[in-house]
Motif scaffolding. Structure first.
Motif, short mmCIF file in Angstrom:
data_model
loop_
_atom_site.label_atom_id
_atom_site.label_comp_id
_atom_site.label_asym_id
_atom_site.label_seq_id
_atom_site.Cartn_x
_atom_site.Cartn_y
_atom_site.Cartn_z
N ARG A 114 -5.35 -0.12 -17.80
CA ARG A 114 -4.56 1.18 -17.52
C ARG A 114 -2.87 0.82 -17.32
NH1 ARG A 114 -4.63 5.01 -18.00
NH2 ARG A 114 -4.56 6.27 -15.77
N CYS A 115 -2.77 -0.35 -16.76
CA CYS A 115 -1.46 -0.69 -16.86
C CYS A 115 -0.52 -0.97 -17.93
CB CYS A 115 -1.08 -2.19 -15.96
SG CYS A 115 -1.67 -1.78 -14.16
N TYR A 116 -1.11 -1.64 -18.81
CA TYR A 116 -0.63 -1.76 -20.22
C TYR A 116 -0.39 -0.59 -21.12
CZ TYR A 116 -0.32 -6.82 -19.84
OH TYR A 116 -0.04 -8.08 -19.28
N GLU A 117 -1.40 0.28 -20.78
CA GLU A 117 -1.52 1.57 -21.32
C GLU A 117 -0.58 2.66 -20.87
OE1 GLU A 117 -4.75 4.65 -20.38
OE2 GLU A 117 -5.91 3.65 -22.13
N LEU A 118 -0.14 2.26 -19.61
CA LEU A 118 0.76 3.38 -19.00
C LEU A 118 2.45 2.53 -18.93
CD1 LEU A 118 -1.13 3.99 -15.64
CD2 LEU A 118 -0.59 5.72 -17.56
N GLN A 119 2.67 1.68 -19.32
CA GLN A 119 4.03 1.02 -19.35
C GLN A 119 4.93 1.67 -20.26
OE1 GLN A 119 4.51 -2.90 -20.99
NE2 GLN A 119 2.69 -2.84 -22.03
N ASP A 120 4.49 2.36 -21.28
CA ASP A 120 5.28 2.90 -22.33
C ASP A 120 5.70 4.29 -21.70
OD1 ASP A 120 5.23 0.92 -24.06
OD2 ASP A 120 3.82 1.83 -25.31
N GLN A 121 4.88 4.96 -20.69
CA GLN A 121 5.15 6.10 -20.12
C GLN A 121 6.61 6.00 -19.20
OE1 GLN A 121 1.99 8.28 -18.31
NE2 GLN A 121 0.73 7.87 -20.09
N ASP B 73 12.17 -8.80 -7.22
CA ASP B 73 11.00 -9.27 -7.95
C ASP B 73 10.39 -8.50 -8.73
OD1 ASP B 73 11.52 -11.82 -6.80
OD2 ASP B 73 10.45 -11.53 -4.93
N GLY B 74 10.35 -7.36 -8.34
CA GLY B 74 9.16 -6.40 -8.96
C GLY B 74 9.51 -4.96 -9.09
N GLU B 75 9.06 -4.17 -9.91
CA GLU B 75 9.46 -2.57 -10.18
C GLU B 75 8.16 -2.15 -10.46
OE1 GLU B 75 12.63 0.51 -12.59
OE2 GLU B 75 12.69 -1.57 -12.72
N VAL B 76 7.85 -0.99 -9.64
CA VAL B 76 6.52 -0.35 -9.84
C VAL B 76 6.70 0.61 -11.03
CG1 VAL B 76 4.80 1.05 -8.78
CG2 VAL B 76 6.05 -0.66 -7.55
N PHE B 77 5.92 0.71 -11.88
CA PHE B 77 6.12 1.58 -13.03
C PHE B 77 4.78 2.72 -13.29
CE2 PHE B 77 3.97 -1.95 -15.27
CZ PHE B 77 3.09 -1.36 -15.87
N ALA B 78 3.63 2.16 -12.38
CA ALA B 78 2.49 3.18 -12.11
C ALA B 78 1.51 2.89 -11.19
CB ALA B 78 1.73 3.31 -13.83
N ILE B 79 0.98 3.83 -10.80
CA ILE B 79 0.01 3.52 -9.71
C ILE B 79 -1.44 4.32 -10.23
CG2 ILE B 79 -0.83 4.30 -7.46
CD1 ILE B 79 1.71 2.83 -7.34
N VAL B 80 -2.21 3.34 -10.05
CA VAL B 80 -3.66 3.77 -10.51
C VAL B 80 -4.68 3.66 -9.49
CG1 VAL B 80 -5.70 3.14 -12.07
CG2 VAL B 80 -3.30 2.44 -12.84
N THR B 81 -5.24 4.93 -9.30
CA THR B 81 -6.30 4.99 -7.87
C THR B 81 -7.72 5.02 -8.42
OG1 THR B 81 -4.43 6.62 -6.99
CG2 THR B 81 -6.91 6.64 -6.12
N LEU C 179 0.74 -1.11 -0.01
CA LEU C 179 -0.04 0.03 -0.01
C LEU C 179 0.56 1.25 0.09
CD1 LEU C 179 -2.84 -1.00 2.43
CD2 LEU C 179 -2.80 -1.26 0.12
N SER C 180 2.21 1.27 0.45
CA SER C 180 3.14 2.13 0.37
C SER C 180 4.05 2.31 -0.82
CB SER C 180 3.84 2.38 1.81
OG SER C 180 4.51 1.03 1.88
N LEU C 181 3.93 1.44 -1.70
CA LEU C 181 4.69 1.41 -2.97
C LEU C 181 4.49 2.66 -3.74
CD1 LEU C 181 4.65 -2.21 -3.75
CD2 LEU C 181 6.50 -1.05 -2.77
N ARG C 182 5.65 3.12 -4.34
CA ARG C 182 5.32 4.25 -5.15
C ARG C 182 6.01 4.06 -6.49
NH1 ARG C 182 2.41 5.11 -2.00
NH2 ARG C 182 2.17 6.73 -0.48
N LYS C 183 5.68 4.88 -7.74
CA LYS C 183 6.31 4.81 -9.08
C LYS C 183 7.73 4.79 -8.74
CE LYS C 183 6.40 6.85 -13.45
NZ LYS C 183 5.69 7.89 -14.21
#
Length: 385
Positions: free
Chosen positions: A189-196, A162-170, A131-135
């Motif tokens: 939304r996630c596949y839409e935001l990965q290129d950013q 294991d993972g890298e956060v690339f976007a947060i959707v609220t 819950l506290s992970l950020r981009k």
């Protein structure tokens, strides 16, 4: 020192002074209460303390049966007003303390239930760092990126993770929308935001896919409204090494302009209708028109840039290929039958990511190995928080 009384047979002076001129004839007394106290009790007579007032105070102080203490206090006040007994302060104190006791009992019981629920939630649901992970954050997930994830451990992106956060959707508030709806939103939304976040799809390792951490029904009750979009390794127990971030914070301006144009064209190509031209020729013609228009916009963006000398000719060659492809898309958009459409469709796609693209990328210091078709398509990898 005492002062002796004056001589003679004198009556004691009334402390309240003479009666007023309009005092009724034959009245027994005067003053605040007259010469008799409340309920006709003469002043100086013994005053009894109301027993219920004492009991109310005792129950209030001890916080024992506070409801009974409150009732006794109220009854005592009524009796004191009627009988003229003392103990009004005791009754009031007992009623107030009993009221406080009732509130404390209620708070204790309610917080006890909430505490149990909260502890259970922390142990089974919310006791995690997701819950506290950020981009831009990297983490290890002891339970992996599949299924339910109850805890993650933030780590440095420089090492293995294991993972890298690339976007947060609220998500909006309201009732829990259900797992299926949240999954659909995450997919889109996630596949839409990965290129950013990772603008250069050619630089993405073949074994990396998109995952997401979603709210569960339980975490939703406690305010969790976040979808966390994550890059992770598709191989079992394999980890990422180093950051996958490639955006304006890590790329130079020329690279960002080039990749923005390339990604816009790729996004338009991705909108190809699902039905074949035989079943939906009109839909394919409309899509070809859309690709034609996007190509025109990106050609102008590339032409309007003052490129470094080493990249100037490679980019110009790429623009020429884009113009040729745009002409074929224009013809495809006007095709009168599926066969004609396919002819121009195949020629247009022949220019996509061709030799000119590789040369321009090399000149700009970008990845030059084209992904194998299907490598960056991704799956539906999810984990519930």
């Amino acid at each position: 020192m005492s002062i002796p009384p004056p001589p003679g047979n004198q009556q004691p002076q009334d402390p309240y002074g003479p009666p007023p001129a309009n005092w009724p004839q034959g009245a027994q007394g005067y003053g605040p209460w007259g010469h008799h106290g409340p309920a006709g009790r003469p002043y100086g007579a013994p005053v009894s303390v109301n027993a219920l007032a004492v009991a109310a105070l005792a129950l209030g102080v001890l916080c024992f049966l506070p409801a009974a203490g409150l009732v006794l206090g109220l009854i005592a006040l009524r009796q004191i007003r009627r009988n003229g007994q003392s103990g009004r302060g005791l009754a009031i104190a007992g009623a107030v303390l009993s009221s406080v006791g009732i509130v404390l009992w209620a708070v204790t019981l309610s917080t006890g239930v909430l505490s149990d629920a909260w502890e259970g939630f922390k142990d089974g649901v919310q006791g995690n760092e997701s819950l506290s992970l950020r981009k831009g954050d990297c983490f290890d997930a002891p339970g992996g990126l599949e299924g339910d994830t109850y805890d993650v451990d933030p780590v440095s992106c420089e090492g293995r993770h294991d993972g890298e956060v690339f976007a947060i959707v609220t998500l909006p508030g309201g009732a829990f929308p259900g797992d299926a709806e949240i999954t659909d939103i995450a997919d889109e939304r996630c596949y839409e935001l990965q290129d950013q976040y990772a603008m250069d799809s050619w630089a993405m390792p073949a074994d990396v896919d998109v995952y997401y951490l979603m709210p569960s029904r339980d975490s939703w009750r406690y305010g969790d409204r976040t979808i966390t979009c994550v890059f992770g390794n598709t191989e079992a127990k394999a980890k990422l090494t180093g950051s996958l971030r490639g955006d304006p914070t890590t790329l130079d301006t020329d690279q960002v302009v080039f990749l923005s144009a390339a990604n816009a064209v790729d996004a338009a190509l991705y909108e190809e209708p699902e039905d074949t031209p035989e079943d939906d020729l009109a839909g394919h013609r409309a899509w070809a028109t859309q690709v034609h228009d996007v190509l025109g916009e990106q050609i102008e963006a590339l032409r309007g840039r003052s490129w470094p000398s080493a990249a100037r000719q490679p980019v110009a060659d790429l623009v020429k290929d884009m113009e040729d492809a745009r002409e074929q898309w224009s013809k495809a958009s006007a095709a009168g039958d599926p066969d004609t459409y396919y002819t121009h469709y195949d020629k247009a796609y022949g220019y996509v990511d061709g030799p000119a693209t590789v040369t321009a990328r090399k000149a700009l210091g970008l990845a030059t190995t084209q992904p194998t078709p299907g490598e960056t398509e991704g799956g539906d990898s999810e984990a519930e928080v």
